[in-house]
Scaffold this motif. Structure first.
Motif, PDB file in Angstrom:
ATOM      1  N   CYS A 103       0.842  -1.198   0.000  1.00 45.02           N
ATOM      2  CA  CYS A 103       0.000   0.000   0.000  1.00 45.02           C
ATOM      3  C   CYS A 103       0.880   1.252   0.000  1.00 45.02           C
ATOM      4  CB  CYS A 103      -0.915  -0.025   1.220  1.00 45.02           C
ATOM      5  SG  CYS A 103      -1.924   1.444   1.388  1.00 45.02           S
ATOM      6  N   ALA A 104       1.896   1.262   0.858  1.00 41.88           N
ATOM      7  CA  ALA A 104       2.786   2.423   0.958  1.00 41.88           C
ATOM      8  C   ALA A 104       3.463   2.705  -0.385  1.00 41.88           C
ATOM      9  CB  ALA A 104       3.829   2.182   2.044  1.00 41.88           C
ATOM     10  N   ILE A 105       4.020   1.658  -0.985  1.00 43.42           N
ATOM     11  CA  ILE A 105       4.779   1.842  -2.230  1.00 43.42           C
ATOM     12  C   ILE A 105       3.838   2.148  -3.400  1.00 43.42           C
ATOM     13  CG2 ILE A 105       6.356   0.716  -3.868  1.00 43.42           C
ATOM     14  CD1 ILE A 105       7.717   1.025  -1.244  1.00 43.42           C
ATOM     15  N   VAL A 109       4.395   5.984  -5.068  1.00 42.16           N
ATOM     16  CA  VAL A 109       5.412   5.935  -6.129  1.00 42.16           C
ATOM     17  C   VAL A 109       4.714   5.668  -7.462  1.00 42.16           C
ATOM     18  CG1 VAL A 109       7.503   4.766  -6.933  1.00 42.16           C
ATOM     19  CG2 VAL A 109       7.074   4.992  -4.468  1.00 42.16           C
ATOM     20  N   GLU A 110       5.135   6.380  -8.493  1.00 39.51           N
ATOM     21  CA  GLU A 110       4.609   6.092  -9.832  1.00 39.51           C
ATOM     22  C   GLU A 110       5.695   5.402 -10.657  1.00 39.51           C
ATOM     23  OE1 GLU A 110       1.646   8.719 -11.657  1.00 39.51           O
ATOM     24  OE2 GLU A 110       2.326  10.232 -10.239  1.00 39.51           O
ATOM     25  N   PRO A 111       5.288   4.627 -11.666  1.00 37.18           N
ATOM     26  CA  PRO A 111       6.279   3.920 -12.490  1.00 37.18           C
ATOM     27  C   PRO A 111       7.340   4.893 -13.012  1.00 37.18           C
ATOM     28  CG  PRO A 111       4.057   3.201 -13.060  1.00 37.18           C
ATOM     29  CD  PRO A 111       3.910   4.319 -12.071  1.00 37.18           C
ATOM     30  N   GLY A 112       8.583   4.433 -12.958  1.00 37.96           N
ATOM     31  CA  GLY A 112       9.694   5.241 -13.472  1.00 37.96           C
ATOM     32  C   GLY A 112      10.319   6.137 -12.417  1.00 37.96           C
ATOM     33  N   GLU A 113       9.633   6.353 -11.287  1.00 31.23           N
ATOM     34  CA  GLU A 113      10.195   7.231 -10.258  1.00 31.23           C
ATOM     35  C   GLU A 113      11.288   6.506  -9.471  1.00 31.23           C
ATOM     36  OE1 GLU A 113       6.718  10.491  -9.277  1.00 31.23           O
ATOM     37  OE2 GLU A 113       6.675   8.635  -8.123  1.00 31.23           O
ATOM     38  N   SER A 114      12.193   7.315  -8.936  1.00 32.22           N
ATOM     39  CA  SER A 114      13.336   6.756  -8.212  1.00 32.22           C
ATOM     40  C   SER A 114      12.973   6.451  -6.749  1.00 32.22           C
ATOM     41  CB  SER A 114      14.484   7.776  -8.271  1.00 32.22           C
ATOM     42  OG  SER A 114      15.515   7.410  -7.384  1.00 32.22           O
ATOM     43  N   VAL A 115      13.356   5.255  -6.305  1.00 33.49           N
ATOM     44  CA  VAL A 115      13.115   4.823  -4.921  1.00 33.49           C
ATOM     45  C   VAL A 115      14.450   4.342  -4.340  1.00 33.49           C
ATOM     46  CG1 VAL A 115      12.017   3.012  -3.526  1.00 33.49           C
ATOM     47  CG2 VAL A 115      10.687   4.171  -5.281  1.00 33.49           C
ATOM     48  N   LEU A 116      14.730   4.732  -3.112  1.00 31.74           N
ATOM     49  CA  LEU A 116      15.963   4.299  -2.442  1.00 31.74           C
ATOM     50  C   LEU A 116      15.608   3.387  -1.270  1.00 31.74           C
ATOM     51  CD1 LEU A 116      19.093   4.597  -2.093  1.00 31.74           C
ATOM     52  CD2 LEU A 116      18.600   6.548  -0.595  1.00 31.74           C
ATOM     53  N   LYS A 162      18.268  11.006  -5.816  1.00 29.77           N
ATOM     54  CA  LYS A 162      17.082  11.879  -5.788  1.00 29.77           C
ATOM     55  C   LYS A 162      15.773  11.078  -5.776  1.00 29.77           C
ATOM     56  CE  LYS A 162      19.490  15.585  -8.220  1.00 29.77           C
ATOM     57  NZ  LYS A 162      20.713  15.203  -7.516  1.00 29.77           N
ATOM     58  N   PRO A 163      15.629  10.188  -4.788  1.00 35.22           N
ATOM     59  CA  PRO A 163      14.428   9.339  -4.775  1.00 35.22           C
ATOM     60  C   PRO A 163      13.186  10.106  -4.322  1.00 35.22           C
ATOM     61  CG  PRO A 163      15.723   8.943  -2.807  1.00 35.22           C
ATOM     62  CD  PRO A 163      16.498   9.935  -3.626  1.00 35.22           C
ATOM     63  N   VAL A 164      12.014   9.638  -4.784  1.00 30.65           N
ATOM     64  CA  VAL A 164      10.768  10.204  -4.252  1.00 30.65           C
ATOM     65  C   VAL A 164      10.474   9.587  -2.891  1.00 30.65           C
ATOM     66  CG1 VAL A 164       9.774  10.696  -6.529  1.00 30.65           C
ATOM     67  CG2 VAL A 164       9.264   8.505  -5.415  1.00 30.65           C
ATOM     68  N   LEU A 165      11.108   8.422  -2.622  1.00 32.19           N
ATOM     69  CA  LEU A 165      10.824   7.714  -1.369  1.00 32.19           C
ATOM     70  C   LEU A 165      12.077   6.978  -0.891  1.00 32.19           C
ATOM     71  CD1 LEU A 165       7.781   6.192  -0.155  1.00 32.19           C
ATOM     72  CD2 LEU A 165       9.352   4.392  -0.742  1.00 32.19           C
TER      73      LEU A 165
END
Ligand code: PMP
Length: 408
Positions: A103-105, A109-116, A162-165
């Protein structure tokens, strides 16, 4: 002209109501349910106290009845207390801890966005895979199980990717680590990143302050220190997280886990009507409400103190048996789940089997990257008692005596 053949209503049909079954009732279904008693001293689920079991056994009501909404409102308040947050967007997922992870992810987060993702045990690995599956661009910071990330290391990675999350596990149950959280929320704000923290194994056992620590999304599970049965998972999103998830361009990949629907179901979206989205686990919510009530009666600080005291008692007892704790530094040990380095020369599976067979007690091995490294002993919530630590220590001492050091 040829007319289509008429089916006469008098034509004989197969009678499907009688004796046409080819699969007989299975013999197992004609036997009563059998559930043994077990001491659940692994990393969860833990034993459920009678009061919570009784709450779960109350008669079912409709999941959209006003009384149920009241119970859900109470649950929301109980979670806000347990998380130390004023977030309006606070709910319990209909599903286990994994439902909250997804649920959190899926929502933020949208496809293509950076996540760390900080990976120092299985939970980072899992979150990285969940994010990858929904099409995020996933970056990991990897340490051996139980490794600790410094704030400097985290900031460097935030600046680079530069992650969104950014994801961190507070109570890393596969390694037995309580990861420090202070300061990371501020770094995430500075870098315009949402800070997501997993407290499935630590909530109620080790301090966490969602608002004060600037955590944007926090989730937990029902079956650890909260002592409810598995199957519900509290989660909370702050304003920053809501801003991101409710202004997204694409719909989340999951309908079931879509927060725009769930926020309405939980009465969080300000709309007058709470509409049907899915059928919530009514009994599971009764039990969760009771577990949150027990935590509120006990008090968070008392609960944290109690877990620490019992954990320290267990750690001393383990060291007295000649065992080595996997997390060397005391302050970094998770009070709810203790990891013991596998004693040299022993076969850990044999030890666990012996304890199950002779003591009706569950302890477990490692998980993911910590497999073959540790034995895990969990004393959480209701199970967190010195007398249970004594039982666990006696079982381990017995196993060490009887599982000879030959077949490592
Ligand atoms: N995170 C952590 C830290 C956990 O310990 C667990 C459960 N062991 C999970 C997530 C997943 O929760 P569940 O098994 O309830 O899906």
């Amino acid at each position: 002209i040829s007319l289509p053949p008429m089916i006469s209503p008098l034509q004989p049909r197969l009678d499907r109501s009688m004796s046409s079954l080819t699969i007989p009732p299975p013999a197992c279904m004609l036997r009563p349910l059998e559930v043994p008693f077990r001491y659940l001293f692994g990393p969860g689920p833990s034993n459920v106290p009678p009061r919570i079991l009784a709450a779960g056994a109350r008669p079912i009501i409709g999941h959209l009845h006003p009384e149920m909404y009241e119970i859900m409102n109470d649950i929301k308040k109980g979670i806000q207390y347990a998380f130390q947050t004023q977030n309006n967007m606070t709910i319990a997922m209909s599903g286990s801890g994994h439902a909250a992870m997804e649920c959190a992810i899926f929502n933020t987060v949208e496809p293509g966005e950076s996540v760390l993702v900080a990976v120092n045990g299985i939970w980072g690995e899992r979150v990285a895979e969940i994010a990858e599956r929904m099409g995020a661009s996933v970056h990991t910071m990897v340490k051996a199980p139980g490794g600790v990330f410094t704030n400097e290391e985290i900031e460097k990675a935030l600046a680079k990717h530069k992650p969104v999350l950014f994801f961190l596990t507070h109570g890393e149950s596969s390694a037995g680590l309580a990861h420090p959280v202070d300061g990371i929320g501020d770094l995430c704000r500075k870098h315009n990143t949402l800070f997501l923290v997993d407290t499935v194994a630590s909530l109620g056992a080790a301090p966490i302050f969602m608002d004060q620590q600037n955590i944007d999304i926090l989730y937990t599970g029902s079956q650890k220190a909260l002592n409810a049965p598995p199957g519900t998972a509290p989660i909370s999103f702050n304003e920053r997280a809501c801003q991101k998830m409710f202004t997204r361009k694409t719909k989340p990949v999951s309908y079931l886990l879509d927060m725009s629907h769930l926020s309405n179901y939980w009465g969080n979206d300000g709309k007058p009507a709470r509409l049907y989205h899915h059928t919530g686990p009514v009994s599971g919510f009764f039990a969760l409400r009771e577990s949150l009530a027990i935590l509120a009666e006990t008090g968070l600080e008392e609960s944290w103190k109690h877990h620490k005291e019992v954990a320290e008692y267990l750690w001393t007892g383990l060291e007295d048996l000649g065992l080595k704790l996997f997390i060397r530094e005391k302050d970094l040990r998770l009070p709810s789940v203790t990891t013991i380095a596998i004693p040299q020369g022993y076969n850990w599976r044999e030890i666990l089997q012996y304890i199950m067979k002779h003591h009706q007690m569950e302890m477990t091995g490692g998980l993911g990257p910590s497999i073959n490294m540790v034995i895990r002993v969990g004393l959480m919530g209701y199970n967190c008692q010195k007398r249970n630590a004594d039982l666990a220590l006696a079982a381990l001492a017995d196993a060490l005596r009887n599982c000879k050091k030959s077949k490592a």
